[in-house]
Design a protein around this motif. Sequence first.
Motif, PDB file in Angstrom:
ATOM      1  N   UNK A 207       0.813  -1.214   0.000  1.00  0.00           N
ATOM      2  CA  UNK A 207       0.000   0.000   0.000  1.00  0.00           C
ATOM      3  C   UNK A 207       0.845   1.262   0.000  1.00  0.00           C
ATOM      4  N   UNK A 208       2.002   1.209   0.651  1.00  0.00           N
ATOM      5  CA  UNK A 208       2.856   2.390   0.663  1.00  0.00           C
ATOM      6  C   UNK A 208       3.395   2.685  -0.743  1.00  0.00           C
ATOM      7  N   UNK A 209       3.848   1.636  -1.438  1.00  0.00           N
ATOM      8  CA  UNK A 209       4.353   1.836  -2.798  1.00  0.00           C
ATOM      9  C   UNK A 209       3.245   2.299  -3.736  1.00  0.00           C
TER      10      UNK A 209
ATOM     11  N   UNK B  36       4.023  18.859   6.673  1.00  0.00           N
ATOM     12  CA  UNK B  36       5.248  18.134   6.349  1.00  0.00           C
ATOM     13  C   UNK B  36       6.313  18.399   7.408  1.00  0.00           C
ATOM     14  N   UNK B  37       6.428  19.659   7.814  1.00  0.00           N
ATOM     15  CA  UNK B  37       7.413  20.024   8.845  1.00  0.00           C
ATOM     16  C   UNK B  37       7.129  19.291  10.159  1.00  0.00           C
ATOM     17  N   UNK B  38       5.863  19.228  10.531  1.00  0.00           N
ATOM     18  CA  UNK B  38       5.491  18.608  11.812  1.00  0.00           C
ATOM     19  C   UNK B  38       5.660  17.094  11.815  1.00  0.00           C
ATOM     20  N   UNK B  39       5.617  16.480  10.637  1.00  0.00           N
ATOM     21  CA  UNK B  39       5.720  15.018  10.581  1.00  0.00           C
ATOM     22  C   UNK B  39       7.116  14.526  10.190  1.00  0.00           C
ATOM     23  N   UNK B  40       7.995  15.438   9.795  1.00  0.00           N
ATOM     24  CA  UNK B  40       9.317  15.040   9.277  1.00  0.00           C
ATOM     25  C   UNK B  40      10.201  14.458  10.371  1.00  0.00           C
ATOM     26  N   UNK B  41      10.864  13.350  10.030  1.00  0.00           N
ATOM     27  CA  UNK B  41      11.805  12.701  10.949  1.00  0.00           C
ATOM     28  C   UNK B  41      13.230  12.712  10.392  1.00  0.00           C
ATOM     29  N   UNK B  42      13.353  12.535   9.071  1.00  0.00           N
ATOM     30  CA  UNK B  42      14.692  12.443   8.490  1.00  0.00           C
ATOM     31  C   UNK B  42      15.276  13.831   8.260  1.00  0.00           C
ATOM     32  N   UNK B  43      16.598  13.931   8.397  1.00  0.00           N
ATOM     33  CA  UNK B  43      17.269  15.216   8.216  1.00  0.00           C
ATOM     34  C   UNK B  43      17.133  15.728   6.782  1.00  0.00           C
TER      35      UNK B  43
ATOM     36  N   UNK C  35      -7.749  10.323   0.766  1.00  0.00           N
ATOM     37  CA  UNK C  35      -8.841   9.479   1.268  1.00  0.00           C
ATOM     38  C   UNK C  35      -8.334   8.293   2.077  1.00  0.00           C
ATOM     39  N   UNK C  36      -7.113   7.819   1.762  1.00  0.00           N
ATOM     40  CA  UNK C  36      -6.543   6.663   2.466  1.00  0.00           C
ATOM     41  C   UNK C  36      -5.233   7.047   3.136  1.00  0.00           C
ATOM     42  N   UNK C  37      -5.219   8.249   3.712  1.00  0.00           N
ATOM     43  CA  UNK C  37      -3.985   8.787   4.269  1.00  0.00           C
ATOM     44  C   UNK C  37      -3.468   7.974   5.450  1.00  0.00           C
ATOM     45  N   UNK C  38      -4.359   7.217   6.122  1.00  0.00           N
ATOM     46  CA  UNK C  38      -3.919   6.421   7.274  1.00  0.00           C
ATOM     47  C   UNK C  38      -2.922   5.339   6.869  1.00  0.00           C
ATOM     48  N   UNK C  39      -2.935   4.963   5.580  1.00  0.00           N
ATOM     49  CA  UNK C  39      -1.952   3.984   5.085  1.00  0.00           C
ATOM     50  C   UNK C  39      -0.533   4.498   5.303  1.00  0.00           C
ATOM     51  N   UNK C  40      -0.375   5.828   5.268  1.00  0.00           N
ATOM     52  CA  UNK C  40       0.946   6.436   5.394  1.00  0.00           C
ATOM     53  C   UNK C  40       1.220   6.929   6.813  1.00  0.00           C
ATOM     54  N   UNK C  41       0.616   6.316   7.778  1.00  0.00           N
ATOM     55  CA  UNK C  41       0.838   6.756   9.162  1.00  0.00           C
ATOM     56  C   UNK C  41       1.042   5.555  10.083  1.00  0.00           C
ATOM     57  N   UNK C  42       1.719   4.545   9.536  1.00  0.00           N
ATOM     58  CA  UNK C  42       1.955   3.318  10.308  1.00  0.00           C
ATOM     59  C   UNK C  42       3.416   2.929  10.152  1.00  0.00           C
ATOM     60  N   UNK C  43       4.200   3.203  11.170  1.00  0.00           N
ATOM     61  CA  UNK C  43       5.612   2.848  11.121  1.00  0.00           C
ATOM     62  C   UNK C  43       6.448   3.999  10.585  1.00  0.00           C
ATOM     63  N   UNK C  44       7.749   3.925  10.853  1.00  0.00           N
ATOM     64  CA  UNK C  44       8.671   5.009  10.510  1.00  0.00           C
ATOM     65  C   UNK C  44       8.720   5.271   9.015  1.00  0.00           C
ATOM     66  N   UNK C  45       8.829   4.206   8.207  1.00  0.00           N
ATOM     67  CA  UNK C  45       8.942   4.378   6.763  1.00  0.00           C
ATOM     68  C   UNK C  45       7.669   4.994   6.180  1.00  0.00           C
ATOM     69  N   UNK C  46       6.524   4.518   6.635  1.00  0.00           N
ATOM     70  CA  UNK C  46       5.248   5.055   6.151  1.00  0.00           C
ATOM     71  C   UNK C  46       5.091   6.527   6.531  1.00  0.00           C
ATOM     72  N   UNK C  47       5.544   6.884   7.756  1.00  0.00           N
ATOM     73  CA  UNK C  47       5.424   8.283   8.171  1.00  0.00           C
ATOM     74  C   UNK C  47       6.318   9.183   7.317  1.00  0.00           C
ATOM     75  N   UNK C  48       7.466   8.667   6.890  1.00  0.00           N
ATOM     76  CA  UNK C  48       8.317   9.427   5.967  1.00  0.00           C
ATOM     77  C   UNK C  48       7.624   9.598   4.620  1.00  0.00           C
ATOM     78  N   UNK C  49       6.896   8.560   4.188  1.00  0.00           N
ATOM     79  CA  UNK C  49       6.116   8.670   2.953  1.00  0.00           C
ATOM     80  C   UNK C  49       5.002   9.698   3.117  1.00  0.00           C
TER      81      UNK C  49
END
Length: 347
Positions: free
Chosen positions: A60-62, A134-141, A92-106
């Motif tokens: 789903x992330x890809x 984007x600023x509030x959710x960003x983890x990577x430098x 509409x399916x934004x929750x797919x991108x809010x599960x786990x570190x990689x998904x949150x980066x997506x």
Amino acid sequence: MNKRQHLMSNELNKTQDPSNLIEQFHAAECYALLGQTGFISEEHVQLILDQGKVSDRRNKMLEALLKITYAKIAGFEGNYSFAIDLYEQVLEKITVLNKGTQQRSALTYFYYEYSGFLDSIGDASASQMYLEKAHNSAKSNKMKQMIAFQTMVKQSGVLKKSTLRKWLQSIAYFNKYDMTVMEAQAHYSLALNYLEQGELSDSATYLDLAHQMAATSGYNYLRWSIDLTRGEILKLQDRNAEAMSYYEGLLKKAENNFFRASILLKLAELYRELGNTDKALDAAMESMEISQRFSVDSELAGSSMLVGKLYHRAKADITKAYFYFQQGYGSAIKLARQGVPITGSRE
């Protein structure tokens, strides 16, 4: 996923010669940025890029990243309707991108790209809102640096020494970490800032740097955008005859329909200014017809309006003028119903 990708590709290329796919024109720039953000591997980028090689097992992330990429390409092509449709599908399916570190980066990447699209269609407030998300959710430098750079560009205005220093620091960061897409874009954005301030020599310098990087890396959209901007410098220098010859030469090399429509519209305006009404009308009509056929929403209102003006003022044909004004009006209202602000030529 293959079937869904095929359907999106068909929509993006619905009236395009299949031997010159729009994805191929944009691939290097769009997919390189995905890899350069660092949150997915080169292998995953290749999976998204290579149609027919994606596993039957759904990722789903890809899938979301694929839609974001196609939306970005559609936006670049001026196909605002399709871009909005794809971005809304991701929302509409934004929750797919809010599960786990990689998904949150997506998720951060989605906010970043959506902000850029909203800015391109003239919705400054919504663009700022999603850049803040984007600023509030960003983890990577790397993503943090990209977001900080875009925030700075939005706030830059007249270029002060402190802002220029931050701009050059961003360029140095992108260079250090081989983020060539962002480095080239940063040079181009700086050139546009200098252009807006009337500093044409400095603008030309950074245009050359950005163009060299874009040409070497195969970033076609950026390279052609820079080519269009070089024509604007000639116009600002009151060298309209040279600008006309320059755009005529550029048109002969242009195969991408968005850029063909854009160049033709610029030529039509120049022909009109130089008093060649017939050539202006021909170029504006061709720009309008390309925009209608290839869903170049970004250029349709402007080209329709110019055709209407030429029939009204130069040809004194009120019936045809009214018809083409209606064409432009209809395109602007249709986009407004989808959430595209009525600004610029649409206004």
